[in-house]
Design an enzyme around this catalytic site. Structure first.
Site, mmCIF file in Angstrom:
data_model
loop_
_atom_site.group_PDB
_atom_site.id
_atom_site.type_symbol
_atom_site.label_atom_id
_atom_site.label_comp_id
_atom_site.label_asym_id
_atom_site.label_seq_id
_atom_site.Cartn_x
_atom_site.Cartn_y
_atom_site.Cartn_z
ATOM 1 N N SER A 187 0.833 -1.192 0.000
ATOM 2 C CA SER A 187 0.000 0.000 0.000
ATOM 3 C C SER A 187 0.876 1.254 0.000
ATOM 4 O O SER A 187 1.713 1.418 -0.888
ATOM 5 C CB SER A 187 -0.980 -0.048 1.176
ATOM 6 N N ASP A 273 -9.293 -4.207 -5.832
ATOM 7 C CA ASP A 273 -8.758 -3.237 -4.884
ATOM 8 C C ASP A 273 -9.270 -1.838 -5.209
ATOM 9 O O ASP A 273 -8.903 -1.246 -6.222
ATOM 10 C CB ASP A 273 -7.227 -3.266 -4.953
ATOM 11 N N HIS A 309 -7.838 -4.935 -1.402
ATOM 12 C CA HIS A 309 -6.577 -4.329 -0.978
ATOM 13 C C HIS A 309 -5.719 -5.288 -0.160
ATOM 14 O O HIS A 309 -4.517 -5.065 -0.013
ATOM 15 C CB HIS A 309 -6.865 -3.056 -0.182
#
Length: 361
Positions: A187, A273, A309
């Protein structure tokens, strides 16, 4: 959430127009030149964690503008030889937390530096210990919008500089093989690892999962989920600031860092995501190494069609471990440490060397 971005065959060909300022290289060269004027280490002090198989030190190093940045440095207890070093960057809103929370890389036999995020740590996890004394420029309250209207003021100029300086710092620590330094992150951490790959030419490898700040313009069109939602939220109030914001964001665009990278790279993305859309990940992957020409032989990506994610979770980490071991073996790196359980009390030599007091006085 069903798949919302491009179909996989289109992602594999996705190369959107570049959003790159003409002075991108000059901007980062000047920023890093200023940062590298100072010795990296401020202090390195052993800490008691309760872990018998790992030794850990509380590290403070100099990041952007010489600001003190905290990190945890860990090595397998009983390992005597210099080890490849994995520098790990954490996600948005997180701090470094506790040393016992991130043990994958040290248990794989590597030295491990976990960098704190300046001015973050209050949204997820177990907190951080690094303030951001420059967080006063115009912009929103969240890190993604701090200083958004000027490249020199932007939060990510400082955070990317810290990430590069973390590599300099780990290479200065005892027990590290500086020629085999690796950048890892998910991320926001993936975006930082990608930036480091583009700014540190002799990095041994990069492992980049669901990277933030890749394909930024398209991401802002696709999702209102944070952190992109924080940028959109700022612009919905400060109408007419879009041009300035996009200019600032172009200096931290992950695709531009990817183009300059030389290190072998391992990517991962969940195709559902909505936090860091997969089109941005593929935009960076498809251009990775195109200016350096040295990384494309060991460039791979793993998509997870039914994941968001969280990506591939433990399966993806399993792939990362195998891939990194192969890359380091190809480079002739020291074999990952295999500590002797009967020798957990050793490393007194490194304990003395690592108790560093401010080398600049």
């Amino acid at each position: 959430m069903p798949a919302f971005d491009l179909p996989l065959p289109e992602l594999e060909r996705h190369r959107p127009p570049l959003d790159e300022p003409a002075d991108f290289d000059a901007f980062w060269a000047e920023t890093l030149h200023r940062a590298h004027q100072r010795e990296p280490l401020v202090s390195v002090r052993p800490v008691e964690t309760g872990l018998r198989l790992v030794r850990t030190w509380d590290v403070t190093f100099r990041g952007f503008a010489g600001d003190p940045v905290r990190a945890w440095f860990s090595r397998p207890a009983g390992a005597r030889e210099p080890l490849p070093a994995v520098v790990e960057y954490v996600g948005y809103g997180r701090g470094r937390g506790f040393p016992h929370e991130r043990l994958t890389w040290v248990n794989a036999g590597h030295a491990h530096l976990l960098m704190d995020n300046r001015g973050q740590g209050d949204q997820y996890g177990d907190g951080g210990a690094t303030p951001d004394p420059w967080a006063t420029a115009r912009g929103g309250p969240g890190p993604a919008a701090r200083g958004l209207l000027a490249p020199a003021d932007y939060h990510y100029r400082r955070l990317v500089t810290d990430a590069v300086r973390a590599v300099t710092a780990v290479r200065a620590l005892p027990g590290v093989d500086p020629a085999h330094t690796v950048a890892v992150g998910n991320s926001q951490g993936g975006g930082l690892a990608l930036a480091v790959a583009g700014l540190v030419p002799d990095l041994a490898a990069a492992l980049v999962t669901a990277p933030f700040l890749c394909g930024v313009r398209r991401a802002l069109e696709l999702t209102d989920t944070g952190p992109y939602g924080e940028i959109a939220g700022y612009l919905c109030v400060h109408r007419g600031s879009e041009e300035a914001a996009y200019r600032t964001l172009s200096y931290v665009e992950g695709v531009s860092f990817a183009r300059r990278a030389r290190a072998p790279v391992h990517f991962g993305t969940g195709l559902r995501d909505t936090v860091c859309p997969p089109s941005g990940v593929y935009a960076a992957f498809n251009r990775y190494g195109e200016l350096s020409g040295g990384a494309r032989a060991h460039r791979e990506i793993h998509p997870y069609p039914f994941n968001g994610h969280e990506g591939g979770g433990g399966e993806h980490v399993r792939r990362q471990l195998g891939w990194l071991a192969a890359r380091l073996a190809e480079r002739g790196a020291t074999r990952a440490a295999r500590p002797d359980p009967a020798d957990m009390a050793v490393m007194a030599d490194m304990g003395d060397a690592a108790d560093v007091v401010d080398p600049a006085g």
